[in-house]
Design a protein around this motif. Structure first.
Motif, PDB file in Angstrom:
ATOM      1  N   SER A   1       0.784  -1.211  -0.068  1.00 16.97           N
ATOM      2  CA  SER A   1       0.240   0.025   0.019  1.00 16.97           C
ATOM      3  C   SER A   1       1.024   1.219   0.091  1.00 16.97           C
ATOM      4  N   CYS A   2       0.582   2.142   1.131  1.00 21.41           N
ATOM      5  CA  CYS A   2       1.650   3.240   1.040  1.00 21.41           C
ATOM      6  C   CYS A   2       2.813   3.184   1.533  1.00 21.41           C
ATOM      7  N   ARG A   3       3.221   1.680   1.951  1.00 15.80           N
ATOM      8  CA  ARG A   3       4.555   1.586   2.465  1.00 15.80           C
ATOM      9  C   ARG A   3       5.093   2.494   3.799  1.00 15.80           C
ATOM     10  N   TYR A   4       4.069   2.725   4.585  1.00 15.31           N
ATOM     11  CA  TYR A   4       4.497   3.563   5.914  1.00 15.31           C
ATOM     12  C   TYR A   4       5.793   2.867   6.583  1.00 15.31           C
ATOM     13  N   VAL A   5       6.472   3.726   7.320  1.00 16.96           N
ATOM     14  CA  VAL A   5       7.573   3.454   8.225  1.00 16.96           C
ATOM     15  C   VAL A   5       7.308   4.176   9.360  1.00 16.96           C
ATOM     16  N   ASN A   6       6.956   3.262  10.529  1.00 17.79           N
ATOM     17  CA  ASN A   6       6.550   3.965  11.532  1.00 17.79           C
ATOM     18  C   ASN A   6       7.481   3.609  12.783  1.00 17.79           C
ATOM     19  N   GLY A   7       8.001   4.542  13.751  1.00 21.63           N
ATOM     20  CA  GLY A   7       8.984   4.158  15.004  1.00 21.63           C
ATOM     21  C   GLY A   7       9.861   5.141  14.982  1.00 21.63           C
ATOM     22  N   LEU A   8      10.126   6.038  13.940  1.00 23.99           N
ATOM     23  CA  LEU A   8      10.923   7.004  13.910  1.00 23.99           C
ATOM     24  C   LEU A   8      10.534   8.314  14.548  1.00 23.99           C
ATOM     25  N   ASP A   9      11.131   9.488  14.527  1.00 22.62           N
ATOM     26  CA  ASP A   9      10.560  10.801  14.953  1.00 22.62           C
ATOM     27  C   ASP A   9       9.012  10.914  14.394  1.00 22.62           C
ATOM     28  N   ILE A  10       8.923  10.676  13.117  1.00 20.26           N
ATOM     29  CA  ILE A  10       7.842  10.844  12.360  1.00 20.26           C
ATOM     30  C   ILE A  10       7.435   9.838  11.359  1.00 20.26           C
ATOM     31  N   ARG A  11       6.313   9.646  10.876  1.00 21.96           N
ATOM     32  CA  ARG A  11       5.842   8.671  10.125  1.00 21.96           C
ATOM     33  C   ARG A  11       6.619   8.995   8.859  1.00 21.96           C
ATOM     34  N   ARG A  12       7.215   8.133   8.178  1.00 24.40           N
ATOM     35  CA  ARG A  12       7.721   8.252   6.983  1.00 24.40           C
ATOM     36  C   ARG A  12       7.244   7.190   5.708  1.00 24.40           C
ATOM     37  N   GLN A  13       7.800   7.443   4.611  1.00 23.70           N
ATOM     38  CA  GLN A  13       7.255   6.461   3.586  1.00 23.70           C
ATOM     39  C   GLN A  13       8.572   5.862   2.913  1.00 23.70           C
ATOM     40  N   ALA A  14       8.432   4.549   2.989  1.00 23.53           N
ATOM     41  CA  ALA A  14       9.503   3.457   2.453  1.00 23.53           C
ATOM     42  C   ALA A  14       9.821   3.961   0.885  1.00 23.53           C
ATOM     43  N   LYS A  15      11.241   3.803   0.649  1.00 24.98           N
ATOM     44  CA  LYS A  15      11.445   3.962  -0.829  1.00 24.98           C
ATOM     45  C   LYS A  15      12.547   2.836  -1.209  1.00 24.98           C
ATOM     46  N   PRO A  16      12.937   2.653  -2.348  1.00 20.88           N
ATOM     47  CA  PRO A  16      13.809   1.633  -2.796  1.00 20.88           C
ATOM     48  C   PRO A  16      15.007   1.604  -2.170  1.00 20.88           C
ATOM     49  N   SER A  17      15.623   2.810  -1.467  1.00 21.94           N
ATOM     50  CA  SER A  17      16.893   2.940  -0.975  1.00 21.94           C
ATOM     51  C   SER A  17      16.864   2.118   0.340  1.00 21.94           C
TER      52      SER A  17
END
Length: 141
Positions: free
Chosen positions: A111-127
């Motif tokens: 889906s939106c490839r959210y990344v949670n647990g850092l300072d803010i929600r982020r979005q996963a990228k190929p890197s």
């Protein structure tokens, strides 16, 4: 006097709303002082899916630093993101620094490839997926 106070408060709210908070709000992983010890990655599949990759761990400081750098450089998702209702794996990244302090990050590979647990929600990228793959860890890329 009242108008000056209102203007000052409005400016403070704007700065916080735009993500310009203090460094105390930053994730320890994104601190230049972070000293990696261990990274364990577990693929967490939704019910009914087959777990293809087992949990793997690395203590390679260089590999962990590449993964943390990739995480900390991820962007915030757009506020108008339209995510699909599909399900897929979530990768649970458990970092332990050299003092034994744990930090857990959850990176969705769907889906939106959210990344949670850092300072803010982020979005996963190929890197991110590339850094995990280069470290020999399970990835969603």
């Amino acid at each position: 006097m009242v108008l000056k106070l209102i203007g000052t408060l409005a400016a403070a709210v704007f700065v916080v709303a735009c993500g310009q908070g203090t460094s105390a709000e930053k994730s320890p992983l994104c601190s230049p002082d972070y000293q990696p010890g261990e990274l364990t990655v577990t693929r967490d599949d939704p019910e009914g899916f087959t777990q293809e990759e087992p949990t793997k761990t690395t203590t390679d400081a260089s590999a962990i630093e590449q993964v943390t750098r990739a995480l900390c450089e991820l962007p915030e998702p757009p506020t108008d993101a339209q995510c699909t209702a599909d399900l897929g794996p979530t990768f649970v990244l458990r970092f332990t620094d050299n003092t034994g302090k744990p930090t857990e990050i959850r990176a969705e590979a769907f889906s939106c490839r959210y990344v949670n647990g850092l300072d803010i929600r982020r979005q996963a990228k190929p890197s991110l997926w590339q850094a995990l793959t280069a470290a020999g860890l399970p990835s969603g890329g």
